[in-house]
Write a protein that holds these residues in place. Structure first.
Motif, short mmCIF file in Angstrom:
data_model
loop_
_atom_site.label_atom_id
_atom_site.label_comp_id
_atom_site.label_asym_id
_atom_site.label_seq_id
_atom_site.Cartn_x
_atom_site.Cartn_y
_atom_site.Cartn_z
N PRO A 5 0.83 -1.21 0.00
CA PRO A 5 0.00 0.00 0.00
C PRO A 5 0.86 1.25 0.00
O PRO A 5 1.95 1.27 0.56
N ASP A 6 0.37 2.28 -0.66
CA ASP A 6 1.03 3.57 -0.59
C ASP A 6 0.67 4.24 0.74
O ASP A 6 -0.37 3.97 1.33
N GLY A 7 1.49 5.14 1.18
CA GLY A 7 1.22 5.83 2.43
C GLY A 7 2.49 6.41 3.00
O GLY A 7 3.57 6.20 2.46
N GLN A 8 2.35 7.11 4.11
CA GLN A 8 3.50 7.76 4.73
C GLN A 8 3.61 7.39 6.20
O GLN A 8 4.00 8.20 7.04
N ALA A 9 3.27 6.14 6.51
CA ALA A 9 3.28 5.70 7.90
C ALA A 9 4.66 5.79 8.53
O ALA A 9 4.80 5.91 9.75
N LEU A 10 5.73 5.74 7.69
CA LEU A 10 7.10 5.81 8.20
C LEU A 10 7.82 7.08 7.75
O LEU A 10 9.04 7.15 7.78
N ALA A 11 7.06 8.08 7.35
CA ALA A 11 7.67 9.34 6.93
C ALA A 11 8.51 9.93 8.05
O ALA A 11 8.10 9.96 9.22
N GLY A 12 9.70 10.37 7.70
CA GLY A 12 10.61 10.96 8.69
C GLY A 12 11.42 9.94 9.47
O GLY A 12 12.27 10.32 10.28
N LYS A 13 11.18 8.66 9.25
CA LYS A 13 11.92 7.62 9.97
C LYS A 13 13.19 7.24 9.22
O LYS A 13 13.27 7.36 7.99
N HIS A 14 14.18 6.79 9.96
CA HIS A 14 15.45 6.35 9.40
C HIS A 14 15.64 4.88 9.72
O HIS A 14 15.60 4.49 10.89
N ALA A 15 15.85 4.07 8.68
CA ALA A 15 15.90 2.62 8.85
C ALA A 15 17.19 2.04 8.28
O ALA A 15 17.55 2.29 7.13
N ARG A 90 20.59 10.06 14.16
CA ARG A 90 19.70 9.21 14.94
C ARG A 90 19.24 8.04 14.08
O ARG A 90 19.48 8.02 12.87
N LEU A 91 18.54 7.11 14.70
CA LEU A 91 18.05 5.93 14.00
C LEU A 91 16.73 5.52 14.63
O LEU A 91 16.55 5.62 15.85
N ASP A 92 15.79 5.04 13.80
CA ASP A 92 14.48 4.62 14.29
C ASP A 92 14.25 3.12 14.16
O ASP A 92 13.54 2.51 14.97
N ILE A 93 14.82 2.53 13.13
CA ILE A 93 14.58 1.13 12.81
C ILE A 93 15.91 0.47 12.45
O ILE A 93 16.69 1.04 11.68
N ALA A 94 16.16 -0.71 12.99
CA ALA A 94 17.34 -1.50 12.57
C ALA A 94 16.88 -2.93 12.37
O ALA A 94 16.35 -3.56 13.30
N LEU A 95 17.08 -3.43 11.16
CA LEU A 95 16.63 -4.77 10.81
C LEU A 95 17.83 -5.65 10.47
O LEU A 95 18.66 -5.28 9.65
N ALA A 133 22.25 -4.31 18.12
CA ALA A 133 21.40 -3.64 19.10
C ALA A 133 22.21 -2.71 20.00
O ALA A 133 21.77 -1.59 20.32
N ARG A 134 23.40 -3.15 20.40
CA ARG A 134 24.25 -2.34 21.26
C ARG A 134 24.65 -1.04 20.59
O ARG A 134 24.71 0.03 21.22
N LEU A 135 24.91 -1.09 19.28
CA LEU A 135 25.29 0.11 18.53
C LEU A 135 24.09 0.97 18.17
O LEU A 135 24.19 2.20 18.10
N ALA A 136 22.95 0.34 17.95
CA ALA A 136 21.76 1.08 17.54
C ALA A 136 21.12 1.84 18.69
O ALA A 136 20.62 2.96 18.51
N ALA A 137 21.11 1.25 19.87
CA ALA A 137 20.37 1.83 20.99
C ALA A 137 20.74 3.29 21.29
O ALA A 137 19.84 4.12 21.50
N PRO A 138 22.02 3.66 21.32
CA PRO A 138 22.33 5.06 21.61
C PRO A 138 21.81 6.04 20.56
O PRO A 138 21.62 7.23 20.87
N LEU A 139 21.58 5.56 19.34
CA LEU A 139 21.07 6.44 18.28
C LEU A 139 19.55 6.50 18.26
O LEU A 139 18.98 7.34 17.57
#
Length: 260
Positions: A5-15, A90-95, A133-139
């Motif tokens: 689907p189209d949309g902006q549910a994650l607009a402004g997020k960094h992944a 900063r970071l919002d999502i790490a997969l 996770a250890r590196l992502a958490a501070p961001l």
């Protein structure tokens, strides 16, 4: 192919998405959905041999960060996070969608697995998620979501999955403990457990085609899932719709895991 689907549910997020090998990768399906929903993407590739397969995907996703990352190579993962800090702050999502075991250990019985092979599988497939996770958490200064990929063989015996079953079981346990440890920082942690998929990594399993055929026959939905199905579930977990979920393993398998 599942409709995204189209949309902006994650607009402004960094992944950040680790583990894309080619256009068939689960990680690519997740990155594609994240991007379609408005997120900016950081993408990594394993090495120079893999780069030609991943670079066109990074261009397609308009990824401002595209970097090598071999989690077995000292300093690679740290360098990725330094680049994220310098570029985004900063970071919002790490997969994390990385798994590996030496072929002899992967295709042999667990009983016969070598200590060295088991250790490599555990380091690459499980402990690298903890390091991420250890590196992502501070961001994740405004909270965030950490995701990794598991499989039903973590909880039930799947013939020919062999030593990866115990390794994925450890990964799912790590998800629960990290969810506990990071909960007070508003960082949620999940494993996504897809059904059998035609990926390069899965093709290394013995008799994998038989596993695919059985999945189609036994799943209540009656068809295989695809990488976009996995991406849509991963995206859901990163949105406010899932704000009170953490420490879970979510199956995306057409109901296959409920069958006896």
């Amino acid at each position: 192919m599942t409709q995204i689907p189209d949309g902006q549910a994650l607009a402004g997020k960094h992944a950040l998405v680790l583990g894309v090998a080619n256009e068939h990768s689960i990680a690519y399906g997740c990155a594609r959905v994240f991007r379609r929903l408005g997120a900016q993407i950081a993408l990594t590739y394993l090495n120079e041999k893999a780069r030609p397969h991943v670079e066109p995907l990074a261009r397609e996703l308009d990824a401002p960060i595209f970097a090598p990352c071999d989690v077995q190579k000292e300093g690679d993962l740290d360098a990725v996070f330094r680049q994220i800090a310098e570029t985004w702050g900063r970071l919002d999502i790490a997969l994390h969608s990385i798994a590996f075991a030496p072929k002899a250990d992967l295709q042999g019985r667990l009983l016969d697995s070598s200590g060295e092979g088991f250790g490599v599988a555990m380091d690459v497939s499980c402990h690298s998620f903890i390091r991420m996770a250890r590196l992502a958490a501070p961001l994740m200064t405004e909270g965030g979501t950490l995701l990794t990929m598991s499989y039903h063989g973590a909880n039930k015996v799947v013939p020919n999955y062999n030593l990866m079953g115990p390794v994925k079981a450890a990964l799912e346990s790590a998800v629960r403990y990290l969810a506990y440890e990071l909960g007070d920082r508003d960082i949620r942690v999940h494993a996504v457990s897809p059904g059998p998929l035609k990926t390069r990594a899965a093709s290394g399993l013995k008799d994998f085609d038989l596993l695919l055929n059985e999945a189609v026959e036994r799943a209540p939905i009656g068809e295989l899932v695809d990488i976009d199905d996995v991406g849509l579930t991963a995206a859901f977990l990163t949105t406010p719709y899932a704000a009170r979920l953490t420490g879970m393993t979510l199956y995306v398998d057409g109901g296959l895991s409920i069958m006896a």
